[in-house]
Design an enzyme around this catalytic site. Structure first.
Site, short mmCIF file in Angstrom:
data_model
loop_
_atom_site.label_atom_id
_atom_site.label_comp_id
_atom_site.label_asym_id
_atom_site.label_seq_id
_atom_site.Cartn_x
_atom_site.Cartn_y
_atom_site.Cartn_z
N VAL A 144 0.83 -1.20 0.00
CA VAL A 144 0.00 0.00 0.00
C VAL A 144 0.86 1.25 0.00
CG1 VAL A 144 -1.75 1.30 1.27
CG2 VAL A 144 -1.91 -1.19 1.14
N CYS A 145 1.90 1.25 0.82
CA CYS A 145 2.80 2.41 0.90
C CYS A 145 3.48 2.69 -0.44
CB CYS A 145 3.88 2.17 1.95
SG CYS A 145 3.27 1.83 3.59
N THR A 146 3.82 1.63 -1.15
CA THR A 146 4.47 1.81 -2.45
C THR A 146 3.56 2.60 -3.38
OG1 THR A 146 5.72 -0.25 -2.18
CG2 THR A 146 5.44 0.56 -4.42
#
Length: 211
Positions: free
Chosen positions: A44-46
């Site tokens: 998700v952070c990517t």
């Protein structure tokens, strides 16, 4: 420490992918989107950092910039940036803070033990050039953020700082706005030359004044 709207954003020094910074000095005269992510090399952070990288010009048009923090090291951040470049088609050139001892994350209430004691939640702080916290949003680690909404929020804050208006539900740039109730009809006639519509005495709409 509980951080409230209108509080001065706590200052700190930290190592980042752009070298060591003093936060208040780094802010300068800009608006800032300061957000945390639970860990490097997470899916998700990517996507979030890739999308924020694509917003560089959009933020710059608003005299705003991004900075992000996680509890991983600068070396891990640098390696992860390569993955973001590859998978998201955007280069992360805003600073990523290394907070391995969780000092900054704790300062900004990004550690929520009942949610997950090992990682930071997805916190977002919008900070103005006076170093004041103007908005904060907390997401659970599992939910990706809507950065278009954060841009919309900055637009609303900047508009309402300069005119005696508020923005209604789902407002977007160019939509009508609401004249704040403290403005009398007599003053509204002077302040809003485009005119206004009185739906109720407390609900008056007018075209966005800076458009």
């Amino acid at each position: 420490m509980s951080l409230l709207l209108g509080d001065t954003a706590p200052d700190f020094e930290a190592e980042t992918t752009k070298g060591k910074i003093n936060f208040h000095e780094w802010i300068g005269d800009d608006w800032v989107v300061f957000f945390s992510h639970p860990a490097d090399f997470t899916p998700v952070c990517t996507t979030e950092l890739g999308y924020t990288a694509k917003l560089k010009d959009t933020l710059a048009e608003r005299n705003a910039k991004a900075i992000v923090i996680s509890v991983d090291s600068v070396e891990q951040h640098q390696a992860w940036i390569k993955d973001i470049d590859e998978t998201q088609g955007a280069h992360v050139d805003f600073p990523i803070i290394a907070d391995t001892e969780k000092k900054v994350a704790s300062l900004y209430n990004m550690i929520h033990p009942k949610a997950d004691p090992k990682v930071t939640v997805r916190a977002v702080y919008v900070i103005d050039p006076n170093k004041k916290i103007r908005a904060s949003i907390i997401y659970p680690p599992s939910a990706g953020r809507n950065f278009d909404e954060i841009v919309r929020l900055i637009d609303s804050l900047q508009l309402t700082d300069n005119y005696k208006v508020a923005t209604p539900v789902n407002w977007q740039q160019g939509d009508d706005v609401i004249i704040v109730p403290s403005v009398s009809d007599e003053d509204a006639d002077k302040l809003f030359p485009k005119g206004y519509k009185t739906v109720k005495p407390y609900l008056r709409t007018t075209p966005q004044p800076n458009k």
